[in-house]
Every structure is written in C-alpha cells, then in structure tokens.
Design a protein around this motif. Structure first.
Motif, short mmCIF file in Angstrom:
data_model
loop_
_atom_site.label_atom_id
_atom_site.label_comp_id
_atom_site.label_asym_id
_atom_site.label_seq_id
_atom_site.Cartn_x
_atom_site.Cartn_y
_atom_site.Cartn_z
N GLY A 84 0.79 -1.22 0.00
CA GLY A 84 0.00 0.00 0.00
C GLY A 84 0.82 1.27 0.00
N ALA A 104 -1.26 2.94 -3.95
CA ALA A 104 -2.58 3.37 -3.46
C ALA A 104 -3.67 2.42 -3.95
CB ALA A 104 -2.87 4.80 -3.91
N HIS A 105 -3.54 1.97 -5.19
CA HIS A 105 -4.49 1.00 -5.73
C HIS A 105 -4.44 -0.30 -4.92
CE1 HIS A 105 -6.94 -1.02 -8.79
NE2 HIS A 105 -6.07 -2.01 -8.76
N GLU A 134 -3.59 -0.64 -1.84
CA GLU A 134 -4.22 -0.41 -0.54
C GLU A 134 -5.74 -0.50 -0.64
OE1 GLU A 134 -5.30 0.23 3.21
OE2 GLU A 134 -3.31 -0.34 2.48
N ARG A 135 -6.32 0.15 -1.65
CA ARG A 135 -7.78 0.14 -1.81
C ARG A 135 -8.31 -1.26 -2.09
NH1 ARG A 135 -6.58 4.82 -4.80
NH2 ARG A 135 -6.73 3.63 -6.75
N SER A 183 -7.62 -3.73 0.87
CA SER A 183 -8.54 -3.53 1.99
C SER A 183 -9.91 -4.12 1.68
CB SER A 183 -8.66 -2.04 2.29
OG SER A 183 -9.57 -1.81 3.34
N ASP A 184 -10.38 -3.90 0.45
CA ASP A 184 -11.66 -4.46 0.02
C ASP A 184 -11.61 -5.99 0.02
OD1 ASP A 184 -14.36 -4.21 -1.35
OD2 ASP A 184 -13.23 -5.31 -2.88
#
Length: 378
Positions: A217, A288-289, A291-292, A295-296
């Motif tokens: 992330g 960042a992608h 991380e998103r 997390s999902d």
C-alpha cells in the motif's frame, strides 16, 4: 533429469496476460500468487515488454564496470524512490543476493560479527542468507551455516533491546513476515528496532524483498511506520519477473562496502525492465491501488468467513499481501482452488493461504477469488 529441485505443479503454463495465466490446454487461471510477488504489473505488461525488446536489440549485456545509460537510470530511480537517505545502490540478481550483500556491508561498516534475526523469518536459501532464516527444514541439511546469528521473537521489543549490544553488527527484520505467515510488524516495534540499533551503533536492515515496490500500500512497507533503516533489500517485483535484486544503503554503510561484486549485476536488459516497472508503479499510483483493493479483499474475506461459517482463524495483511489462516491444511485448499476453480495462490507454512496478486488486479477479480475460496471451503 530436469527441474528436480522444485516440486512441479501438474499445470504447464503457456502464456499470461495481466492477472491471468493460460495453460497449454487452454485453461485460464486467475493468478493470485504472481509467482511470489514477482509480477506486480501482471504478466506480459506491454510497457515492460517494449522496454526489454528495445534494450535487447541495442545491447544485451556488458559487465557493471562499464557505465550503461540503462543501468545508471536504475541507480538513479532507486536512489530517488528509496526511503529517507538510502541513496547508495548495489544491484544483483535475487533477494538472497541482496541479503547476502547486506550481511557483508553491515559487518564491514561496523567491524562486528553478530547479526540478530527473528523467529519465523525467511531471508533466503544460500549459506549466508540461510543462516538468517528461522525454519529448520530449510537449514538442517546444509549445516554448518554462517555463524554469529541470534534469533529473537518477532514483535517483542523488550527481547530485541536485551539482545542488541556493542557486538551487534545488524538486525534483520521483515516489516511484514511473508513466508512466516503474513505477520505485519507493529509500528511501535519497528520504531523500537530503530532506537536500539541506533543506540548500539548497529545497522537496521529491512528485508523488503516481498513487501517492496508497492505491495503493501506504500512503495516501501517501512514508510507506513515512518522508520528509515540503514539498509533496505528488495527484489521480486522490481523488474516484473526478470531477475533483479537491490541493496540500498545509508552513507555510513556505503563508505566501506568491502570487496563485493556480482558478474551479472545490473544487466542492461533487466535494468530496462526495472525502469519500466518502477515508472509504471509510480505513474499509475499502484501502491494506493493496492491499498484500496487489498482492503476491500480483506473485508470481503472476513464477511465471507462470517456469512458461511468457514474454517478460518484469521485474515490479515497489508495492501495486496494477504494471509488467510485456515483450520485445515493450506496445501489441500490450494490444490482444490487450482483444480476446481482455476485459481492459483500460495502457501505460507501449513496453515496459511498467501495472496500476492498483481498490483493491477481489480475488484471483479478479487470477488472471483472470494467466491472460489468460499466454494472450496464450503
């Protein structure tokens, strides 16, 4: 006899595209292992393919004593992207080599012998790096290994402080243990490691071979804790599947690298792949992608465990480095995922299913994985 070192899977891979691998019988597999995180951009990424082809046509190889623009660019990119002031770069061919170099550099810079590593750690398979690796099954057949290594409990700041002293050359830590079962280190623990090594004049080494290049992330996992080591090692995803490792060092380490080298250090073709990979990871903000989407993915898995009462003890990780601790053997689950659902993942010991999908993976693909996982465990 060929391939005798590895236990080969009964699947012959013929091609790949993104997060998909295609077998010789036409079966398309969702790849949630990315060959142990070696393909952060997925398979056959056009930018990497173009860079490699262009470089191979111009110059395939020349040893590192001769400056080559492509290699110089890799040095500069890594120095710029490194955390803190780790601007000194040594290139090699694998994570194991990067850790071997870190061991030598730390001992040369400090004039000390003892290295502290952690239980459950995995740092490589050569006789030097293997000495830092915890599991006896990896080590016992090859004893004696390099000496002077002490092991402490991962995450135990008090034991680490009691162990590190004026004889310690380095402390080796993974910000997230990979082979050891996907265990993220607490921020307080990494800060404590920074403090005790600085006080003792020892080098703090972060093994980011699996966690680096956006996997967790952030570009480097240590950035999440705000801790800068003296040495950082990286490999796996750095050249999107081509063999490259790197050891990044602070100035006080680089002042005395000692007599160290590698014939294929920074080959132009591999450097071209690394430059294209690093540029793409940064320009597309893939950390960042990761991380998103990661997390999902963890949320979806936790919901599935609750909704279907699955035999799962824990879901943990950071970014797109995810561990699912199961109540029955992970290898059997991985086999069933591959055979029944055409989904590929990895083990991390006997009880953890390890997910390291390409950083370009999308929500629809994580949903497919969760559905397949539920089907197999149900």
């Amino acid at each position: 006899m060929s391939g005798f070192v590895f236990s080969e899977k009964p699947i012959t891979i013929e091609s790949g595209d993104g997060a998909t691998l295609v077998a010789d019988d036409g079966t398309e597999y969702l790849d949630f292992g990315a060959s142990y995180a070696c393909a952060p951009l997925g398979h056959s990424h056009p930018t990497v393919t173009e860079a490699v082809t262009r470089q191979a046509e111009a110059l395939t190889y020349v040893q590192a004593s001769y400056p080559v623009e492509t290699r110089t660019e890799t040095y500069e990119k890594l120095a710029t992207l490194a955390p803190g002031d780790l601007e000194n770069v040594w290139l090699c061919n694998s994570g194991t080599e990067a850790n071997e170099a870190a061991m030598k550099f730390a001992r040369a810079a400090t004039g000390r012998e003892t290295i502290v590593a952690t239980k459950r750690a995995f740092h490589g398979r050569t006789l030097g790096a293997l000495a830092l690796t915890w599991k006896k099954k990896y080590k016992d057949p090859y004893e004696p290994l390099a000496g002077g290594v002490e092991f402490v409990e991962y995450g135990n700041a008090e034991e680490l402080a009691e162990t590190v002293d004026e004889d310690t050359a380095a402390v080796f830590l993974e910000p997230v243990q990979g082979e050891g079962g996907i265990h993220p280190a607490a921020t307080d623990y990494l800060n404590a490691a920074r403090e005790v090594t600085a006080e003792a004049g020892a080098a703090l080494v972060f093994d980011e071979i699996q966690t680096g290049v956006g996997r967790t992330g952030t570009l480097w996992a240590c950035e999440q804790a705000g801790v800068v080591p003296d040495i950082l090692t990286t490999a796996k995803g750095i050249a999107n599947g081509l063999p490259m490792g790197a050891t990044l060092c602070a100035d006080w380490i680089a002042e005395d690298f000692g007599d160290h080298g590698s014939t294929f250090s920074g080959g132009p073709v591999v450097c071209a792949a690394a430059n294209a990979t690093l540029e793409t990871v940064v320009e597309e903000d893939l950390p960042a992608h990761a991380e998103r989407v990661g997390s999902d993915l963890r949320d979806r898995l936790e919901d599935a465990v609750d909704d279907h009462d699955l035999p799962v003890r824990d879901v943990r990780g950071s970014g797109l480095m995810v561990g699912i601790e199961v109540k029955r053997g992970s290898n059997r689950i991985l086999r069933d995922l591959a055979i029944q659902e055409a989904v590929l993942a990895l083990p991390a010991g006997r009880s953890v299913v390890r997910l390291l999908p390409p950083l370009i993976v999308e929500a629809a693909e994580t949903e497919r994985f969760v559905d397949a996982f539920v089907e197999v465990l149900s």
